[in-house]
Design a protein around this motif. Structure first.
Motif, PDB file in Angstrom:
ATOM      1  N   PHE A 132       0.827  -1.210   0.000  1.00 38.33           N
ATOM      2  CA  PHE A 132       0.000   0.000   0.000  1.00 38.33           C
ATOM      3  C   PHE A 132       0.868   1.270   0.000  1.00 38.33           C
ATOM      4  N   ASN A 133       2.174   1.100  -0.225  1.00 43.39           N
ATOM      5  CA  ASN A 133       3.154   2.189  -0.235  1.00 43.39           C
ATOM      6  C   ASN A 133       3.354   2.847   1.124  1.00 43.39           C
ATOM      7  N   ASN A 134       3.079   2.116   2.199  1.00 43.96           N
ATOM      8  CA  ASN A 134       3.410   2.602   3.537  1.00 43.96           C
ATOM      9  C   ASN A 134       4.894   2.374   3.785  1.00 43.96           C
ATOM     10  N   ASP A 135       5.551   3.360   4.380  1.00 40.56           N
ATOM     11  CA  ASP A 135       6.955   3.201   4.764  1.00 40.56           C
ATOM     12  C   ASP A 135       7.074   2.123   5.828  1.00 40.56           C
ATOM     13  N   ARG A 136       8.032   1.241   5.635  1.00 49.80           N
ATOM     14  CA  ARG A 136       8.378   0.277   6.681  1.00 49.80           C
ATOM     15  C   ARG A 136       9.354   0.996   7.610  1.00 49.80           C
ATOM     16  N   LYS A 137       9.056   1.046   8.873  1.00 47.47           N
ATOM     17  CA  LYS A 137       9.858   1.839   9.806  1.00 47.47           C
ATOM     18  C   LYS A 137      10.910   1.026  10.541  1.00 47.47           C
ATOM     19  N   SER A 138      11.013  -0.258  10.223  1.00 43.50           N
ATOM     20  CA  SER A 138      12.003  -1.097  10.900  1.00 43.50           C
ATOM     21  C   SER A 138      12.763  -1.914   9.862  1.00 43.50           C
ATOM     22  N   GLY A 139      13.902  -2.401  10.261  1.00 40.17           N
ATOM     23  CA  GLY A 139      14.732  -3.206   9.374  1.00 40.17           C
ATOM     24  C   GLY A 139      14.373  -4.673   9.465  1.00 40.17           C
ATOM     25  N   GLY A 140      15.299  -5.490   9.007  1.00 40.03           N
ATOM     26  CA  GLY A 140      15.119  -6.933   9.092  1.00 40.03           C
ATOM     27  C   GLY A 140      14.763  -7.603   7.782  1.00 40.03           C
ATOM     28  N   ASP A 141      14.523  -6.822   6.736  1.00 40.25           N
ATOM     29  CA  ASP A 141      14.237  -7.421   5.435  1.00 40.25           C
ATOM     30  C   ASP A 141      15.545  -7.914   4.815  1.00 40.25           C
ATOM     31  N   VAL A 142      15.429  -8.886   3.944  1.00 33.61           N
ATOM     32  CA  VAL A 142      16.605  -9.414   3.260  1.00 33.61           C
ATOM     33  C   VAL A 142      16.570  -8.949   1.810  1.00 33.61           C
ATOM     34  N   PHE A 143      17.539  -8.146   1.433  1.00 31.86           N
ATOM     35  CA  PHE A 143      17.694  -7.704   0.049  1.00 31.86           C
ATOM     36  C   PHE A 143      18.989  -8.307  -0.482  1.00 31.86           C
ATOM     37  N   VAL A 144      18.964  -8.681  -1.736  1.00 29.46           N
ATOM     38  CA  VAL A 144      20.144  -9.236  -2.386  1.00 29.46           C
ATOM     39  C   VAL A 144      20.471  -8.354  -3.578  1.00 29.46           C
TER      40      VAL A 144
END
Length: 176
Positions: A132-144
Motif C-alpha cells: 500500500f506504499n506505507n513506509d516500513r519503519k524497521s529493518g530486518g528485510d533481506v535484500f540481495v
C-alpha cells in the motif's frame, strides 16, 4: 456497553481489525438478545472519517465489528450506542505497515541515473514499502544485490540494514 478485542489496539494495513461489543442494559447487566443500534467510525490522518465496514449482530447481546484500513497511521475509533459513546470510546488503534513488497520498494541514488566512475564506490539507497506504499519503519528485510556487466568486473558489498526501513547497497567496478 463494553468493548474487547485486538482490533481496539490496531491491525496491519490490509488485514481486518476485529473487536466485539458486549451490550449492557441500564442496570449494567449483559444483554442476551440483539437488535441494539450501534455505529462505529474512525478518524485518521487529516481527520478523514472512515466508516467501520461491518457490524454483525450476533443476536446474543454481542456485536462483532470489522474494519480494514490500508494507510499505516494512528486512528481514533469511535463506538456509539444510540448516539452515545460506549465505555472507553474513542479508542486509539494503530495500523502498522504490511510486510515489505519488493515490487513497491524504491531505489535511489546517482548510481541509478548514469555511468559510474571506475575505481569509485557507488551507493544505491533502498526504501522498503508495503503493497500500500506505507513506509516500513524497521529493518530486518533481506535484500540481495548484484551487479553485472560484460565490460567490467564489479564487486558488491553486503547490503547494509539501517534499522529504519532503509538499506544501502554499495558496489565498486575496477574498470568502466
Amino acid at each position: 456497553s463494553l468493548c474487547g478485542g485486538d482490533g481496539l489496539l490496531g491491525s496491519v494495513a490490509g488485514v481486518p481489525g476485529k473487536f466485539v461489543v458486549f451490550a449492557k442494559d441500564r442496570f449494567d447487566n449483559q444483554e442476551v438478545k440483539g437488535g441494539d443500534k450501534f455505529e462505529s467510525y474512525m478518524t485518521g490522518p487529516n481527520y478523514y472519517r472512515y466508516n467501520v465496514s461491518t457490524i454483525d449482530d450476533n443476536r446474543d447481546g454481542t456485536y462483532t465489528f470489522w474494519y480494514v484500513l490500508t494507510q499505516a497511521a494512528s486512528y481514533l475509533l469511535h463506538v456509539k450506542r444510540d448516539g452515545e459513546d460506549v465505555v472507553g470510546s474513542p479508542f486509539n488503534p494503530i495500523v502498522l505497515p504490511a510486510n515489505t513488497s519488493a515490487t513497491h520498494c524504491q531505489a535511489t541514488g546517482t548510481a541509478l541515473r548514469g555511468p559510474t566512475i571506475a575505481g569509485v564506490k557507488a551507493t544505491i539507497g533502498i526504501k522498503s514499502l508495503d503493497v500500500f506504499n506505507n513506509d516500513r519503519k524497521s529493518g530486518g528485510d533481506v535484500f540481495v544485490g548484484s551487479m553485472k556487466s560484460d565490460q567490467a568486473e564489479c564487486e558488491v558489498d553486503p547490503i547494509n540494514d539501517n534499522g529504519d526501513g532503509t538499506y544501502n547497497m554499495s558496489y565498486y567496478c575496477e574498470t568502466s
